[in-house]
Write a protein that holds these residues in place. Structure first.
Motif, PDB file in Angstrom:
ATOM      1  N   SER A 149     -30.966   6.332  -3.703  1.00  0.00           N
ATOM      2  CA  SER A 149     -31.514   7.622  -3.738  1.00  0.00           C
ATOM      3  C   SER A 149     -32.386   7.225  -2.185  1.00  0.00           C
ATOM      4  CB  SER A 149     -32.772   7.736  -4.722  1.00  0.00           C
ATOM      5  OG  SER A 149     -33.871   6.145  -4.540  1.00  0.00           O
ATOM      6  N   LEU A 308     -28.374   6.533 -10.254  1.00  0.00           N
ATOM      7  CA  LEU A 308     -28.307   7.893 -10.232  1.00  0.00           C
ATOM      8  C   LEU A 308     -27.718   8.329 -11.369  1.00  0.00           C
ATOM      9  CD1 LEU A 308     -26.645   8.135  -7.005  1.00  0.00           C
ATOM     10  CD2 LEU A 308     -29.208   8.859  -7.506  1.00  0.00           C
ATOM     11  N   SER A 314     -32.967   8.790  -7.566  1.00  0.00           N
ATOM     12  CA  SER A 314     -32.263  10.802  -7.461  1.00  0.00           C
ATOM     13  C   SER A 314     -33.136  11.199  -6.295  1.00  0.00           C
ATOM     14  CB  SER A 314     -33.343  12.300  -8.278  1.00  0.00           C
ATOM     15  OG  SER A 314     -34.253  11.847  -8.790  1.00  0.00           O
ATOM     16  N   GLU A 336     -23.935  11.820  -4.029  1.00  0.00           N
ATOM     17  CA  GLU A 336     -23.979  11.411  -5.222  1.00  0.00           C
ATOM     18  C   GLU A 336     -22.545  10.983  -5.951  1.00  0.00           C
ATOM     19  OE1 GLU A 336     -26.567  13.166  -8.737  1.00  0.00           O
ATOM     20  OE2 GLU A 336     -26.765  13.588  -7.202  1.00  0.00           O
TER      21      GLU A 336
END
Length: 349
Positions: A149, A308, A314, A336
């Motif tokens: 994150s 994730l 996140s 991501e």
């Protein structure tokens, strides 16, 4: 739900010690503790205590969610200033003796205490957040890929800065917080390899106030802003409130941590300066452990790591400025996906 204030816990310490000593001569007392129906969740806070709008408050939110879902009570206990491991041991023992199950230490500082008390109460499930060093059948190590994150936070910072100059402030100079820095720096440099990054840790140890001193956070942020940073990311617990305050005063962006700090009522007057927050699903970890013990009767144990991939970490998207920036969102989506499929290997130090 019964809660014990930071002041009250100090007054209870002597009486609690007396109970502990009186039980020492009976090994059966420890062995039998926790064998009956759980009274609810016992939660022992990390440095900074409840009200940090970040790490500890996320744990409290998980306790509240479990209370409502399973119809049980909970007890959350504040830390003392300058406390020892013995104080933490005493606190966890009191929760276990009182029938709370699971009993959760919020923060890596509880590692020695959880190890000691879990051995005395084998029928009680213990959780420790942010540490995976305690290996026992009745202990769940609730840990996270904070670097993932933080990488996304770095991308967000690098895509948002107007000066190509950003900052990172860590609460305490320890390996856990190094993960936040490493991911943030790597993510920012993936956007702009030449970006300038200020880096600072508030203290060497937790008992020096690195996670519990908004004034230290504010001073550090002011220094980085004066040096030219226009986006500052903190991983500093309660001290991060000072970082956010400084960002708002200078009309630059702050990036929060652990909880969605844009949504925190206590930070509402600063919300327009909070770009996003690197989330760590401490709330979910506390809830899931409670569910495994109270409802499922199959207590979690061993390492349970949020990522994730599983939603354990996140980025928050509450701020419309952040959410509606198409270029930024495209860059975050690409990053991501790269982390999830393994093409991006995020550093931890």
């Amino acid at each position: 739900m019964r809660r014990v204030s930071r002041i009250a816990i100090a007054g209870v310490a002597t009486a609690a010690l007396a109970v502990t000593v009186s039980a020492c001569g009976s090994s059966s007392t420890s062995a039998e503790a926790g064998g009956g129906k759980s009274k609810g969740i016992g939660l022992a806070y990390d440095v900074g205590g409840k009200g940090d709008q970040s790490f500890n408050d996320a744990a409290f939110a998980g306790l509240q969610k479990a209370e409502k879902a399973f119809g049980v009570s909970g007890r959350d206990v504040e830390p003392q200033d300058g406390e020892s491991t013995a104080d933490k041991v005493q606190r966890l023992e009191q929760l276990a003796k009182s029938g709370y199950n699971p009993v959760i230490g919020v923060g890596f500082v509880y590692s020695p205490a959880v190890k000691e008390v879990a051995a005395k109460y084998p029928k009680v499930t213990f959780g420790i957040i942010d540490d995976n060093e305690v290996q026992a059948k009745n202990v769940a190590d609730l840990v996270f890929h904070e670097e993932q994150s933080s990488y996304l936070a770095g991308v967000a910072a690098a895509k948002t800065t107007k000066k190509n100059h950003i900052g990172f402030i860590g609460g305490v100079d320890v390996p856990l917080i190094h993960k936040f820095e490493a991911g943030f720096v790597q993510g920012a440099q993936s956007v702009n390899p030449k970006i300038k990054i200020e880096k600072q840790y508030l203290t060497e140890t937790a008992d020096q106030g690195g996670f519990s001193s908004p004034d230290k956070g504010e001073n550090a942020a002011n220094g980085q802003i004066d040096a030219g940073a226009d986006v500052v990311y903190h991983a500093a617990g309660l001290s991060g409130q000072g970082v956010i305050k400084a960002a708002a005063a200078h009309k630059i962006w702050a990036i929060g941590v652990d909880s969605d700090q844009y949504q925190q009522a206590a930070l509402a007057k600063y919300k327009n300066s909070i770009l996003t927050s690197a989330l760590k699903n401490v709330e979910g970890a506390v809830y899931d452990l409670a569910k495994s013990v109270i409802k499922d009767k199959k207590p979690q144990n061993g390492e349970i790591r949020g990522s994730l991939d599983n939603g354990g970490v996140s980025l928050a998207d509450s701020n419309p400025v952040f959410k509606n920036n198409a270029d930024l969102q495209a860059a975050l989506k690409k990053a991501e996906e790269g982390i999830k499929n393994g093409t991006i290997k995020v550093k931890t130090s």
